[in-house]
Motif scaffolding. Structure first.
Motif, short mmCIF file in Angstrom:
data_model
loop_
_atom_site.label_atom_id
_atom_site.label_comp_id
_atom_site.label_asym_id
_atom_site.label_seq_id
_atom_site.Cartn_x
_atom_site.Cartn_y
_atom_site.Cartn_z
N GLN A 182 0.83 -1.21 0.00
CA GLN A 182 0.00 0.00 0.00
C GLN A 182 0.87 1.27 0.00
O GLN A 182 0.79 2.09 0.93
N PRO A 183 1.68 1.45 -1.06
CA PRO A 183 2.54 2.64 -1.11
C PRO A 183 1.70 3.91 -1.23
O PRO A 183 0.54 3.85 -1.66
N PRO A 184 2.26 5.06 -0.87
CA PRO A 184 1.52 6.32 -0.98
C PRO A 184 1.09 6.58 -2.42
O PRO A 184 1.76 6.18 -3.37
N GLU A 185 -0.06 7.23 -2.56
CA GLU A 185 -0.57 7.58 -3.88
C GLU A 185 0.44 8.47 -4.60
O GLU A 185 1.00 9.40 -4.03
N GLY A 186 0.69 8.12 -5.87
CA GLY A 186 1.65 8.90 -6.64
C GLY A 186 2.17 8.12 -7.82
O GLY A 186 1.55 7.14 -8.26
N VAL A 187 3.33 8.51 -8.33
CA VAL A 187 3.91 7.90 -9.52
C VAL A 187 4.19 6.41 -9.31
O VAL A 187 3.90 5.58 -10.17
N LEU A 188 4.74 6.06 -8.14
CA LEU A 188 5.08 4.67 -7.88
C LEU A 188 3.85 3.77 -7.98
O LEU A 188 3.89 2.72 -8.63
N THR A 189 2.76 4.18 -7.37
CA THR A 189 1.52 3.38 -7.41
C THR A 189 1.05 3.19 -8.85
O THR A 189 0.71 2.08 -9.27
N GLY A 190 1.05 4.29 -9.60
CA GLY A 190 0.61 4.20 -10.99
C GLY A 190 1.48 3.28 -11.82
O GLY A 190 0.98 2.45 -12.59
N VAL A 191 2.80 3.39 -11.67
CA VAL A 191 3.74 2.57 -12.44
C VAL A 191 3.58 1.09 -12.08
O VAL A 191 3.60 0.22 -12.97
N VAL A 192 3.41 0.80 -10.80
CA VAL A 192 3.29 -0.60 -10.38
C VAL A 192 2.02 -1.24 -10.94
O VAL A 192 2.04 -2.37 -11.44
N PHE A 193 0.89 -0.52 -10.89
CA PHE A 193 -0.35 -1.07 -11.44
C PHE A 193 -0.23 -1.29 -12.95
O PHE A 193 -0.68 -2.31 -13.48
N ILE A 194 0.38 -0.35 -13.66
CA ILE A 194 0.55 -0.50 -15.10
C ILE A 194 1.49 -1.66 -15.42
O ILE A 194 1.24 -2.44 -16.35
N ALA A 195 2.57 -1.80 -14.65
CA ALA A 195 3.50 -2.91 -14.87
C ALA A 195 2.82 -4.25 -14.60
O ALA A 195 3.04 -5.23 -15.33
N MET A 196 1.98 -4.32 -13.55
CA MET A 196 1.26 -5.56 -13.27
C MET A 196 0.28 -5.89 -14.39
O MET A 196 0.14 -7.05 -14.79
N ALA A 197 -0.38 -4.86 -14.92
CA ALA A 197 -1.30 -5.09 -16.05
C ALA A 197 -0.55 -5.61 -17.26
O ALA A 197 -1.02 -6.52 -17.96
N ALA A 198 0.64 -5.05 -17.53
CA ALA A 198 1.44 -5.51 -18.66
C ALA A 198 1.86 -6.97 -18.48
O ALA A 198 1.86 -7.76 -19.43
N ALA A 199 2.21 -7.34 -17.26
CA ALA A 199 2.57 -8.73 -16.98
C ALA A 199 1.39 -9.66 -17.24
O ALA A 199 1.53 -10.75 -17.81
N MET A 200 0.19 -9.22 -16.84
CA MET A 200 -1.01 -10.02 -17.10
C MET A 200 -1.27 -10.14 -18.59
O MET A 200 -1.64 -11.21 -19.09
N GLY A 201 -1.08 -9.03 -19.34
CA GLY A 201 -1.29 -9.07 -20.78
C GLY A 201 -0.35 -10.03 -21.48
O GLY A 201 -0.75 -10.79 -22.37
N LEU A 202 0.92 -10.01 -21.08
CA LEU A 202 1.89 -10.97 -21.65
C LEU A 202 1.43 -12.40 -21.42
O LEU A 202 1.49 -13.25 -22.30
N GLY A 203 0.96 -12.67 -20.20
CA GLY A 203 0.51 -14.01 -19.86
C GLY A 203 -0.70 -14.44 -20.66
O GLY A 203 -0.80 -15.60 -21.08
N MET A 204 -1.63 -13.51 -20.90
CA MET A 204 -2.81 -13.86 -21.69
C MET A 204 -2.42 -14.27 -23.10
O MET A 204 -2.93 -15.25 -23.65
#
Length: 405
Positions: free
Chosen positions: A306-328
């Motif tokens: 639960q990192p503070p709201e900001g760039v880090l949170t946004g980047v992590v969610f986008i990176a996790m989505a990209a990982a899911m997309g690769l897997g699909m």
């Protein structure tokens, strides 16, 4: 000899990319309808006085039918073809969209639950497109074909971005009427211009034996488990992320902002999916799936902190989505070469259903494990880390599908 034998096939499959793109458009509209409730969840919660459990159930309900219905729709696509089934699913999804609108106007939670249940029909559209797209390409390029079609998931981003903005600008009811009209128009375009691959042959096998035959294949169960993680995680976050962001960061993220971030999450997965398919065609789907699962585990752990709201949170969610997309992309590139030709639709339906079910339970788990005292969903995210780690081990033990086979 080789040139002579391949020339007829090239002629037969002329226009293949355009056909897959049109199927992708149809899928985009279907996904928009399927994810119609989530972007407005805050409105429903406020106007209907919903608690945490009711919100989670509301968000999960469309996923249930969208998951289980894929088994039937995938098998029916083997029999009737993509053109007929795309048209049917789009038109059959129009009444549920209007029913959702009625439930919102009446401020009726029971009616919204019924509407969400039947709205799941729109989510079955994915099971139509994978066998349709696969039939338009030779085996060595089917990872690319299904990856491009999989970009229809952009409908999730379209819904997250446009639905709340349309509701704010033109009104709640006109928004739903507009979406219903777009679905009808898309169905007409599909009926007029989409055509099944010349090399596709309808299967005359009865539905139940066909599905049972798919369930007897080990590849069905193996890919179902992996897809439940990669696609299920995508669906779960696509539906629950607006709720998550507005709950964890209430002073920083409003409904519009949450919708924008959810759209960015979906776009990242959509872009990564065909990349995963292409990489699987070249290097094998196993390595792509392993990289995907490792990424999901790592980024879910970071989100759980639960990192503070900001760039880090946004980047992590986008990176996790990209990982899911690769897997699909990797998982469905694994299905094609490993499945008998006459069972691709049925196996696709079962695997896609597993992916949908993978997205059904996490919102319920997140709602059940939410800690109001610490304002945290950490326990639910830890469960994702553990399940993802187990899937990583399972994927490592499976035999790869040979690239170009």
């Amino acid at each position: 000899m080789t040139a002579t034998s391949t020339q007829p096939r090239r002629t037969e499959l002329r226009g293949q990319f355009g056909q897959v793109l049109l199927a992708t458009l149809a899928s985009t509209i279907g996904f928009w309808a399927w994810m119609l409730i989530a972007p407005l969840q805050q409105t429903y919660a406020t106007e209907m006085g919903l608690d945490e459990g009711q919100i989670s159930l509301m968000l999960a309900m469309p996923v249930l039918v969208g998951a289980l219905g894929r088994i039937v729709v995938g098998a029916l696509t083997d029999r009737f073809g993509g053109r007929k089934m795309f048209t049917f699913v789009l038109l059959a999804s129009v009444p549920p969209v209007l029913l959702v609108a009625l439930a919102g106007i009446l401020k009726s939670f029971p009616l919204l639950m019924v509407a969400g249940f039947v709205l799941g029909v729109a989510g079955t559209i994915f099971a139509v497109g994978v066998p349709f797209s696969s039939a338009w390409y030779e085996p060595r390029r089917r990872g690319f074909a299904t990856g491009v079609f999989g970009m229809g998931m952009i409908g999730t981003a379209v819904s997250a971005f446009f639905t709340p903005r349309l509701a704010e600008s033109i009104g709640y009811l006109p928004t739903h009427l507009l979406i219903a009209a777009i679905m009808v128009a898309t169905a007409i375009v599909v009926w007029l211009f989409l055509r099944d691959s010349p090399v596709w042959e309808p299967s005359r096998q009865p539905l139940i034996p066909k599905v049972m035959g798919a369930l007897r294949l080990p590849i069905t169960w193996e890919m179902s488990f992996l897809y439940a993680i990669v696609f299920g995680g995508f669906v779960a976050f696509s539906t629950f992320l607006p709720k998550y962001l507005t709950t964890i960061y209430p002073g920083d993220v409003d409904a519009i902002g949450a919708g924008t971030r959810t759209a960015m999450f979906a776009v990242a997965a959509v872009i990564a999916r065909p990349v995963g398919g292409v990489l699987a065609d070249r290097f094998g789907p196993k390595i792509v799936s392993l990289v995907s699962l490792a990424g999901i585990v790592a980024f879910a752990y970071v989100v759980g902190q639960q990192p503070p709201e900001g760039v880090l949170t946004g980047v992590v969610f986008i990176a996790m989505a990209a990982a899911m997309g690769l897997g699909m992309g990797g998982v469905f590139a694994w299905v094609g070469p490993s499945t008998p030709k006459d069972k691709v639709g049925a196996v696709t339906g079962v695997v896609a259903a597993a992916g949908g079910l993978g997205g059904y339970f996490p919102p319920l788990v997140m709602g059940a494990t939410y800690n109001p005292e610490t304002n945290s969903y950490a326990l639910g995210l830890w469960l994702l880390v553990l399940v993802g780690a187990f899937a990583l081990v399972v994927a490592g033990m499976l035999r790869d599908a040979r690239p170009g086979s």
